[in-house]
Design a protein around this motif. Sequence first.
Motif, PDB file in Angstrom:
ATOM      1  N   PRO A  58      16.876  18.796  17.910  1.00  0.00           N
ATOM      2  CA  PRO A  58      17.382  18.023  17.020  1.00  0.00           C
ATOM      3  C   PRO A  58      16.772  17.998  15.660  1.00  0.00           C
ATOM      4  N   ILE A  59      17.466  17.798  14.671  1.00  0.00           N
ATOM      5  CA  ILE A  59      16.898  17.800  13.264  1.00  0.00           C
ATOM      6  C   ILE A  59      15.794  16.827  12.979  1.00  0.00           C
ATOM      7  N   SER A  60      16.187  15.732  13.505  1.00  0.00           N
ATOM      8  CA  SER A  60      15.264  14.391  13.573  1.00  0.00           C
ATOM      9  C   SER A  60      14.102  14.698  13.846  1.00  0.00           C
ATOM     10  N   GLU A  61      14.000  15.398  15.134  1.00  0.00           N
ATOM     11  CA  GLU A  61      12.795  15.682  16.110  1.00  0.00           C
ATOM     12  C   GLU A  61      11.934  16.635  15.308  1.00  0.00           C
ATOM     13  N   ILE A  62      12.501  17.496  14.538  1.00  0.00           N
ATOM     14  CA  ILE A  62      11.878  18.573  14.012  1.00  0.00           C
ATOM     15  C   ILE A  62      11.121  17.909  12.769  1.00  0.00           C
ATOM     16  N   ASN A 120       0.842  -1.303   0.042  1.00  0.00           N
ATOM     17  CA  ASN A 120      -0.004  -0.068  -0.160  1.00  0.00           C
ATOM     18  C   ASN A 120       0.751   1.312  -0.181  1.00  0.00           C
ATOM     19  N   ALA A 121       0.273   2.405  -0.104  1.00  0.00           N
ATOM     20  CA  ALA A 121       0.814   3.630  -0.344  1.00  0.00           C
ATOM     21  C   ALA A 121       1.628   3.800   1.086  1.00  0.00           C
ATOM     22  N   LEU A 122       1.001   3.734   2.155  1.00  0.00           N
ATOM     23  CA  LEU A 122       1.843   3.889   3.397  1.00  0.00           C
ATOM     24  C   LEU A 122       3.155   3.418   3.576  1.00  0.00           C
ATOM     25  N   GLU A 123       3.174   2.155   3.180  1.00  0.00           N
ATOM     26  CA  GLU A 123       4.480   1.710   3.078  1.00  0.00           C
ATOM     27  C   GLU A 123       5.569   2.333   2.498  1.00  0.00           C
ATOM     28  N   VAL A 124       5.285   2.954   1.281  1.00  0.00           N
ATOM     29  CA  VAL A 124       6.215   3.531   0.691  1.00  0.00           C
ATOM     30  C   VAL A 124       6.620   4.722   1.470  1.00  0.00           C
ATOM     31  N   ILE A 125       5.562   5.662   2.061  1.00  0.00           N
ATOM     32  CA  ILE A 125       5.804   6.916   2.734  1.00  0.00           C
ATOM     33  C   ILE A 125       6.789   6.535   4.100  1.00  0.00           C
ATOM     34  N   PHE A 126       6.433   5.278   4.572  1.00  0.00           N
ATOM     35  CA  PHE A 126       7.146   5.206   5.849  1.00  0.00           C
ATOM     36  C   PHE A 126       8.208   4.742   5.483  1.00  0.00           C
ATOM     37  N   ALA A 127       8.722   4.102   4.559  1.00  0.00           N
ATOM     38  CA  ALA A 127      10.215   3.624   4.092  1.00  0.00           C
ATOM     39  C   ALA A 127      11.012   5.201   3.644  1.00  0.00           C
ATOM     40  N   PHE A 128      10.310   6.033   3.070  1.00  0.00           N
ATOM     41  CA  PHE A 128      10.893   7.268   2.666  1.00  0.00           C
ATOM     42  C   PHE A 128      11.254   7.819   4.010  1.00  0.00           C
ATOM     43  N   TYR A 129      10.242   7.942   5.132  1.00  0.00           N
ATOM     44  CA  TYR A 129      10.271   8.653   6.156  1.00  0.00           C
ATOM     45  C   TYR A 129      11.628   8.062   7.098  1.00  0.00           C
ATOM     46  N   LYS A 130      11.769   6.732   7.194  1.00  0.00           N
ATOM     47  CA  LYS A 130      12.731   6.091   7.935  1.00  0.00           C
ATOM     48  C   LYS A 130      14.217   6.298   7.424  1.00  0.00           C
ATOM     49  N   ARG A 131      14.344   6.364   6.082  1.00  0.00           N
ATOM     50  CA  ARG A 131      15.420   6.612   5.433  1.00  0.00           C
ATOM     51  C   ARG A 131      15.724   7.944   5.775  1.00  0.00           C
ATOM     52  N   LYS A 132      15.026   9.090   5.424  1.00  0.00           N
ATOM     53  CA  LYS A 132      15.137  10.528   5.673  1.00  0.00           C
ATOM     54  C   LYS A 132      15.639  10.778   6.964  1.00  0.00           C
ATOM     55  N   LEU A 133      14.899  10.068   8.011  1.00  0.00           N
ATOM     56  CA  LEU A 133      15.251  10.342   9.371  1.00  0.00           C
ATOM     57  C   LEU A 133      16.469  10.025   9.810  1.00  0.00           C
ATOM     58  N   ASN A 134      17.108   8.883   9.293  1.00  0.00           N
ATOM     59  CA  ASN A 134      18.375   8.226   9.601  1.00  0.00           C
ATOM     60  C   ASN A 134      19.258   9.204   8.861  1.00  0.00           C
ATOM     61  N   GLU A 135      19.187   9.832   7.771  1.00  0.00           N
ATOM     62  CA  GLU A 135      20.266  10.749   7.350  1.00  0.00           C
ATOM     63  C   GLU A 135      20.145  11.975   7.939  1.00  0.00           C
ATOM     64  N   LEU A 136      19.021  12.633   8.376  1.00  0.00           N
ATOM     65  CA  LEU A 136      18.861  13.806   9.147  1.00  0.00           C
ATOM     66  C   LEU A 136      19.735  13.688  10.289  1.00  0.00           C
ATOM     67  N   GLY A 137      19.524  12.382  11.098  1.00  0.00           N
ATOM     68  CA  GLY A 137      20.034  12.357  12.435  1.00  0.00           C
ATOM     69  C   GLY A 137      21.555  12.257  12.388  1.00  0.00           C
ATOM     70  N   GLN A 138      22.181  12.276  11.142  1.00  0.00           N
ATOM     71  CA  GLN A 138      23.624  12.174  11.171  1.00  0.00           C
ATOM     72  C   GLN A 138      24.087  13.555  10.562  1.00  0.00           C
ATOM     73  N   ILE A 139      23.424  14.482  10.396  1.00  0.00           N
ATOM     74  CA  ILE A 139      23.921  15.877   9.663  1.00  0.00           C
ATOM     75  C   ILE A 139      23.798  16.939  11.113  1.00  0.00           C
ATOM     76  N   ASN A 140      25.071  17.444  11.040  1.00  0.00           N
ATOM     77  CA  ASN A 140      25.368  18.802  11.736  1.00  0.00           C
ATOM     78  C   ASN A 140      24.309  19.952  11.514  1.00  0.00           C
ATOM     79  N   PRO A 141      23.731  20.500  12.451  1.00  0.00           N
ATOM     80  CA  PRO A 141      22.658  21.560  12.005  1.00  0.00           C
ATOM     81  C   PRO A 141      23.494  22.769  11.287  1.00  0.00           C
ATOM     82  N   LEU A 142      24.710  22.966  11.216  1.00  0.00           N
ATOM     83  CA  LEU A 142      25.435  23.760  10.597  1.00  0.00           C
ATOM     84  C   LEU A 142      25.397  23.616   9.464  1.00  0.00           C
ATOM     85  N   PHE A 143      25.233  22.449   8.690  1.00  0.00           N
ATOM     86  CA  PHE A 143      25.043  21.996   7.412  1.00  0.00           C
ATOM     87  C   PHE A 143      24.157  22.992   6.588  1.00  0.00           C
ATOM     88  N   PHE A 144      22.825  22.943   7.297  1.00  0.00           N
ATOM     89  CA  PHE A 144      21.759  23.474   6.675  1.00  0.00           C
ATOM     90  C   PHE A 144      21.731  25.299   6.682  1.00  0.00           C
TER      91      PHE A 144
END
Length: 212
Positions: free
Chosen positions: A176-180, A85-109
């Motif tokens: 934290p970026i991931s929390e936002i 279903n569509a939510l599986e795709v959205i959840f997959a995107f969310y988890k991958r994006k959350l993992n990426e953001l969790g590794q980024i220094n806020p200074l980057f943005f």
Amino acid sequence: MAGVKRNKCDRAELRKRVILEASRAFAKSGIKNVHMDSLACALSISKRTLYELFCDKEQLLLEVFAMHQQEMSTYISEVASRAENALEVIFAFYKRKLNELGQINPLFFRDLRKYPNVLTYIREHQKLNDAAALVHFQKGVEEGIFRNDINFAIINQAMSMQMEMLIYSDITENYPISEIYSEVTFLHMREITTPKGMQMVDAFLQSVKEKP
């Protein structure tokens, strides 16, 4: 001919190594704090070689974004091909994006403000991402997961404004970026799902919280 082909392959491989190292360094330290000299040193290449591959830091930064864009696009296509279903795709995107953001220094943005060509690239590709996401939202409506009285074109744009918020506001100094990202994403998700979809969202959030 073989030597020319080998040199092109070597050059392409070196470019890839530089992009990967730059991606890691930018995420860890921000953009401003990463210098071309230090990248060359980390890769054991000369500064001249680095500038032969990339004319400046902004071009390198563009390549970093292009790499992540391609990786995410490939990943989501693979997930969508087997999702129920569509939510599986959205959840997959969310988890991958959350993992990426969790590794980024806020200074980057915050540092991104000084790179107009990169910002233009981000906005142009966000339009493509919005179009792709719209397909999944429409599928979710047909599946009874998303409400049928929502203008998803507007929702898409509202959700994509998260990047602008990370770049142009100082909110990352306090949270934290991931929390936002998580709070904003699921604020929208709760508003656009049906009771059926809401159960799926709540189950997903519970599973995320239970993971160590």
